[in-house]
Design a protein around this motif. Structure first.
Motif, short mmCIF file in Angstrom:
data_model
loop_
_atom_site.label_atom_id
_atom_site.label_comp_id
_atom_site.label_asym_id
_atom_site.label_seq_id
_atom_site.Cartn_x
_atom_site.Cartn_y
_atom_site.Cartn_z
N ASP A 53 0.56 -1.20 -0.05
CA ASP A 53 0.09 0.05 -0.06
C ASP A 53 0.84 1.41 -0.06
OD1 ASP A 53 -2.16 -1.54 0.05
OD2 ASP A 53 -2.15 -1.68 2.24
N MET A 54 2.14 1.12 -0.18
CA MET A 54 2.91 2.51 -0.14
C MET A 54 3.03 3.01 -1.72
SD MET A 54 6.76 2.37 1.43
CE MET A 54 7.39 3.87 2.51
N ALA A 55 3.19 4.18 -1.75
CA ALA A 55 3.40 4.80 -2.95
C ALA A 55 4.78 4.53 -3.55
CB ALA A 55 3.18 6.17 -3.02
N ILE A 56 4.99 4.90 -4.74
CA ILE A 56 6.35 4.49 -5.31
C ILE A 56 7.49 5.50 -4.98
CG2 ILE A 56 5.91 5.28 -7.68
CD1 ILE A 56 7.69 2.15 -7.11
N SER A 57 6.98 6.80 -5.00
CA SER A 57 8.09 7.82 -4.45
C SER A 57 8.56 7.66 -3.33
CB SER A 57 7.35 9.17 -4.60
OG SER A 57 6.29 9.51 -3.83
N PRO A 58 8.18 7.19 -2.02
CA PRO A 58 8.86 7.03 -0.97
C PRO A 58 9.59 5.69 -1.18
CG PRO A 58 6.81 7.41 -0.26
CD PRO A 58 6.53 7.15 -1.74
N VAL A 59 9.44 4.67 -1.90
CA VAL A 59 10.21 3.63 -1.98
C VAL A 59 11.56 4.00 -2.82
CG1 VAL A 59 10.54 1.25 -3.28
CG2 VAL A 59 8.44 1.84 -2.10
N ILE A 60 11.40 4.87 -3.86
CA ILE A 60 12.61 5.15 -4.59
C ILE A 60 13.36 6.35 -3.75
CG2 ILE A 60 13.17 6.60 -6.79
CD1 ILE A 60 10.87 5.43 -8.05
N PHE A 61 12.74 6.87 -3.00
CA PHE A 61 13.49 7.79 -2.15
C PHE A 61 14.32 7.20 -1.16
CE2 PHE A 61 13.87 10.04 2.09
CZ PHE A 61 14.52 11.11 1.52
N TYR A 62 13.88 6.00 -0.47
CA TYR A 62 14.53 5.48 0.44
C TYR A 62 15.55 4.50 0.01
CZ TYR A 62 11.62 7.27 4.19
OH TYR A 62 10.86 7.97 5.26
N ARG A 63 15.39 4.01 -1.27
CA ARG A 63 16.46 3.28 -1.67
C ARG A 63 17.70 4.14 -2.12
NH1 ARG A 63 14.73 0.10 -7.12
NH2 ARG A 63 16.92 -0.35 -7.10
N LEU A 64 17.26 5.24 -2.87
CA LEU A 64 18.43 6.06 -3.07
C LEU A 64 18.99 6.80 -1.94
CD1 LEU A 64 16.94 8.00 -6.07
CD2 LEU A 64 18.69 6.34 -6.13
N PHE A 65 18.21 7.08 -0.94
CA PHE A 65 18.83 7.76 0.38
C PHE A 65 19.85 6.78 1.07
CE2 PHE A 65 18.43 8.45 5.12
CZ PHE A 65 19.10 9.67 4.99
N PHE A 66 19.44 5.46 1.47
CA PHE A 66 20.30 4.38 2.06
C PHE A 66 21.54 4.36 0.99
CE2 PHE A 66 16.45 3.64 4.45
CZ PHE A 66 16.82 4.02 5.52
N GLY A 67 21.19 3.98 -0.37
CA GLY A 67 22.36 3.82 -1.20
C GLY A 67 23.34 4.93 -1.05
N ILE A 68 23.14 6.12 -1.10
CA ILE A 68 24.05 7.08 -0.79
C ILE A 68 24.65 7.29 0.41
CG2 ILE A 68 24.18 9.64 -0.77
CD1 ILE A 68 22.13 9.81 -3.06
N LEU A 69 23.93 6.94 1.54
CA LEU A 69 24.61 6.85 2.58
C LEU A 69 25.54 5.77 2.70
CD1 LEU A 69 21.75 7.15 5.41
CD2 LEU A 69 23.59 8.74 5.16
N PHE A 70 25.31 4.69 2.25
CA PHE A 70 26.31 3.63 2.08
C PHE A 70 27.39 3.88 1.32
CE2 PHE A 70 27.83 -0.51 0.21
CZ PHE A 70 28.08 -1.35 1.57
N LEU A 71 27.37 4.71 0.17
CA LEU A 71 28.40 5.02 -0.66
C LEU A 71 29.32 6.02 0.36
CD1 LEU A 71 26.96 5.44 -4.10
CD2 LEU A 71 28.69 3.82 -3.37
N PHE A 72 28.64 6.92 1.08
CA PHE A 72 29.65 7.81 1.87
C PHE A 72 30.09 7.11 3.07
CE2 PHE A 72 26.60 11.52 0.08
CZ PHE A 72 27.72 11.79 -0.74
#
Length: 52
Positions: free
Chosen positions: A31-50
């Motif tokens: 039941d979750m919209a696609i925009s938060p899913v994309i945001f959190y995927r990118l957010f945690f990916g960037i955190l991991f890269l940093f």
């Protein structure tokens, strides 16, 4: 030098494991919209890269 090489190999292995588990996380979200899913995927990916 050996430690740096080992660190990069470990980062690639961990990222492959996380990427392969992506389907499991996406299948659990119904039941979750696609925009938060994309945001959190990118957010945690960037955190991991940093972190590395």
């Amino acid at each position: 030098m050996f430690l740096e090489s080992k660190k990069t190999h470990l980062a690639v292995i961990i990222s492959c494991v996380f990427y392969s588990m992506n389907g499991l996380f996406i299948s659990r979200i119904h039941d979750m919209a696609i925009s938060p899913v994309i945001f959190y995927r990118l957010f945690f990916g960037i955190l991991f890269l940093f972190y590395i």
